[in-house]
Design a protein around this motif. Structure first.
Motif, PDB file in Angstrom:
ATOM      1  N   VAL A 106      25.052  -0.241  88.736  1.00  0.00           N
ATOM      2  CA  VAL A 106      23.931   0.418  87.859  1.00  0.00           C
ATOM      3  C   VAL A 106      23.042  -0.152  86.717  1.00  0.00           C
ATOM      4  N   THR A 107      22.313  -0.637  86.906  1.00  0.00           N
ATOM      5  CA  THR A 107      21.858  -1.306  84.977  1.00  0.00           C
ATOM      6  C   THR A 107      20.657  -0.921  84.878  1.00  0.00           C
ATOM      7  N   ILE A 108      20.349  -1.331  83.502  1.00  0.00           N
ATOM      8  CA  ILE A 108      18.687  -1.574  82.950  1.00  0.00           C
ATOM      9  C   ILE A 108      18.319  -2.702  83.025  1.00  0.00           C
ATOM     10  N   PHE A 109      19.278  -3.480  83.208  1.00  0.00           N
ATOM     11  CA  PHE A 109      18.597  -5.009  82.939  1.00  0.00           C
ATOM     12  C   PHE A 109      19.255  -5.474  84.708  1.00  0.00           C
ATOM     13  N   PRO A 110      18.981  -5.063  85.218  1.00  0.00           N
ATOM     14  CA  PRO A 110      18.841  -5.957  86.845  1.00  0.00           C
ATOM     15  C   PRO A 110      18.895  -7.615  87.016  1.00  0.00           C
ATOM     16  N   GLU A 111      18.520  -8.552  85.819  1.00  0.00           N
ATOM     17  CA  GLU A 111      17.799  -9.620  86.500  1.00  0.00           C
ATOM     18  C   GLU A 111      19.390 -10.050  85.530  1.00  0.00           C
ATOM     19  N   LEU A 134      31.537   1.659  82.680  1.00  0.00           N
ATOM     20  CA  LEU A 134      32.150   0.502  81.639  1.00  0.00           C
ATOM     21  C   LEU A 134      31.733   1.036  80.591  1.00  0.00           C
ATOM     22  N   THR A 135      32.948   1.092  79.626  1.00  0.00           N
ATOM     23  CA  THR A 135      32.719   1.164  78.048  1.00  0.00           C
ATOM     24  C   THR A 135      33.927   1.189  77.298  1.00  0.00           C
ATOM     25  N   GLY A 146      26.326   0.560  80.385  1.00  0.00           N
ATOM     26  CA  GLY A 146      25.384   1.441  79.460  1.00  0.00           C
ATOM     27  C   GLY A 146      25.669   0.480  78.799  1.00  0.00           C
ATOM     28  N   ARG A 147      23.914   1.365  77.348  1.00  0.00           N
ATOM     29  CA  ARG A 147      23.482   0.600  77.155  1.00  0.00           C
ATOM     30  C   ARG A 147      22.884   1.406  75.386  1.00  0.00           C
ATOM     31  N   TYR A 148      22.529   1.127  74.271  1.00  0.00           N
ATOM     32  CA  TYR A 148      22.520   1.364  73.203  1.00  0.00           C
ATOM     33  C   TYR A 148      23.418   2.599  72.551  1.00  0.00           C
ATOM     34  N   GLU A 149      24.230   3.387  72.281  1.00  0.00           N
ATOM     35  CA  GLU A 149      24.895   4.055  71.365  1.00  0.00           C
ATOM     36  C   GLU A 149      25.513   4.178  72.539  1.00  0.00           C
ATOM     37  N   GLY A 150      25.994   4.194  73.941  1.00  0.00           N
ATOM     38  CA  GLY A 150      26.536   5.186  74.726  1.00  0.00           C
ATOM     39  C   GLY A 150      25.746   5.539  75.398  1.00  0.00           C
ATOM     40  N   VAL A 151      26.898   6.398  76.594  1.00  0.00           N
ATOM     41  CA  VAL A 151      26.350   7.358  77.772  1.00  0.00           C
ATOM     42  C   VAL A 151      26.411   8.594  77.362  1.00  0.00           C
ATOM     43  N   ASP A 152      25.526   9.550  77.836  1.00  0.00           N
ATOM     44  CA  ASP A 152      25.903  11.209  77.943  1.00  0.00           C
ATOM     45  C   ASP A 152      27.465  11.463  78.168  1.00  0.00           C
ATOM     46  N   GLN A 153      28.337  12.544  77.728  1.00  0.00           N
ATOM     47  CA  GLN A 153      29.612  12.608  78.302  1.00  0.00           C
ATOM     48  C   GLN A 153      29.668  13.130  79.773  1.00  0.00           C
ATOM     49  N   PHE A 183      36.702  -4.675  71.483  1.00  0.00           N
ATOM     50  CA  PHE A 183      35.440  -5.376  71.043  1.00  0.00           C
ATOM     51  C   PHE A 183      34.223  -4.041  72.090  1.00  0.00           C
ATOM     52  N   VAL A 184      33.169  -4.601  71.035  1.00  0.00           N
ATOM     53  CA  VAL A 184      32.160  -3.887  71.086  1.00  0.00           C
ATOM     54  C   VAL A 184      31.129  -4.927  71.197  1.00  0.00           C
ATOM     55  N   LEU A 185      29.958  -4.627  72.939  1.00  0.00           N
ATOM     56  CA  LEU A 185      29.457  -5.229  73.427  1.00  0.00           C
ATOM     57  C   LEU A 185      28.010  -4.592  73.376  1.00  0.00           C
ATOM     58  N   ALA A 186      27.082  -5.056  74.304  1.00  0.00           N
ATOM     59  CA  ALA A 186      25.208  -4.515  73.596  1.00  0.00           C
ATOM     60  C   ALA A 186      25.409  -3.354  74.546  1.00  0.00           C
ATOM     61  N   GLY A 187      25.889  -4.616  75.802  1.00  0.00           N
ATOM     62  CA  GLY A 187      26.143  -3.547  77.153  1.00  0.00           C
ATOM     63  C   GLY A 187      27.138  -3.355  77.964  1.00  0.00           C
ATOM     64  N   GLY A 188      27.750  -2.655  79.007  1.00  0.00           N
ATOM     65  CA  GLY A 188      27.898  -2.729  79.914  1.00  0.00           C
ATOM     66  C   GLY A 188      27.944  -3.886  81.015  1.00  0.00           C
ATOM     67  N   GLU A 189      26.760  -4.597  80.881  1.00  0.00           N
ATOM     68  CA  GLU A 189      26.344  -6.265  82.532  1.00  0.00           C
ATOM     69  C   GLU A 189      27.909  -7.412  81.696  1.00  0.00           C
TER      70      GLU A 189
END
Ligand code: SAM
Length: 243
Positions: free
Chosen positions: A22-27, A98-99, A124-131, A147-153
């Motif tokens: 599940v992703t905002i960026f399928p590509e 993924l977090t 996830g993306r942005y600052e994270g996902v509603d708990q 470490f912190v990435l920009a997204g879970g992809e």
């Protein structure tokens, strides 16, 4: 084979695995699914991957997915409604968020995932996902590392590839997944191929000797030395004192 703390896990998976992502960026996943080990696993029917575009579950005309955090603070938070709509139909699957706050991914986790019929990876993306997503729609939280990435992809891609290579028939020589780093709780020894001499740098003589007992002893020694130097946390007390 010498076995570490994960000796009771199956080393090669036995069945077909389906992974939903599940992703905002399928590509993001286009090239991963078409090449190398993952591409082959899909072509052979050992692995099925469905990439689910989260945007389709967004709210309103603009398919909104995020909003400002309650209590203030920087950035945006992924909202619970779109994720609940995407994840409710997948309640029978093992849903993984993924977090960076999850348990660090390791080989034992990949071994376990390769035995699960259907896995769902939530990026996830942005600052994270509603708990409330993790509280109500997730079985397990996994981190790719400290470490912190920009997204879970990237983390999801690591799991897809790590699982694919454990599926039957995917890696040409199944021994190669049984003799590599972490399998006996140690890092792999240095490996070499032709030429035997390069710019005055020679391959260790023992590897050219044809003496399999000596080669095995050398490899074990190298694994111990390398692990002691780089990752002593992986070693048992017995291994630490083995020369
Ligand atoms: N604010 C979060 C924190 O401090 O833990 C970081 C959010 S990060 C910028 C956005 C998303 O990237 C996360 O929701 C997660 O899905 C993913 N992500 C970032 N680093 C990760 C890691 N080490 N392992 C797994 N996912 C990660």
């Amino acid at each position: 084979m010498a076995c570490g703390p994960d000796a009771d896990v199956m080393l090669v998976a036995s069945g077909i695995v389906k992974i939903n992502v599940v992703t905002i960026f399928p590509e993001f996943f286009d090239s991963l699914l078409g090449i190398s080990i993952v591409g082959r696993a899909i072509e052979d029917g050992a692995l099925r991957v469905e990439v689910i575009p989260l945007r389709e579950y967004g709210l309103g005309k603009h398919k909104q997915l995020d909003d400002t955090p309650f209590g203030g603070g920087p950035g945006m938070v992924m909202m619970v409604e779109p994720l609940s709509k995407a994840l409710e139909p997948l309640a029978e699957t093992h849903r993984v968020l993924l977090t960076p706050a999850g348990r660090p991914l390791d080989q034992a986790t990949l071994d376990r995932f390769a035995e699960i019929d259907e896995l769902t990876l939530v990026c996830g993306r942005y600052e994270g996902v509603d708990q409330r997503v993790a509280d109500n729609y997730i079985e397990e939280e996994v981190s790719l590392g400290d470490f912190v990435l920009a997204g879970g992809e990237v983390a999801a891609a690591a799991i897809v590839e790590g699982v694919a290579r454990l599926l039957p028939g995917v890696v040409g020589n199944p021994d190669s997944t049984l003799t590599e780093s972490f399998r006996d709780g140690l890092l792999e020894e240095p490996v070499y191929t032709r030429p035997a001499q390069f710019d005055g740098d020679a391959v260790p003589e023992v590897l050219l000797s044809g003496d399999h007992a000596r080669i095995e002893a050398w490899r074990r020694e190298q694994r111990l030395a390398r692990t002691r130097e780089r990752r002593p946390d992986l070693m048992s007390d017995g291994e630490k004192s083995e020369s």
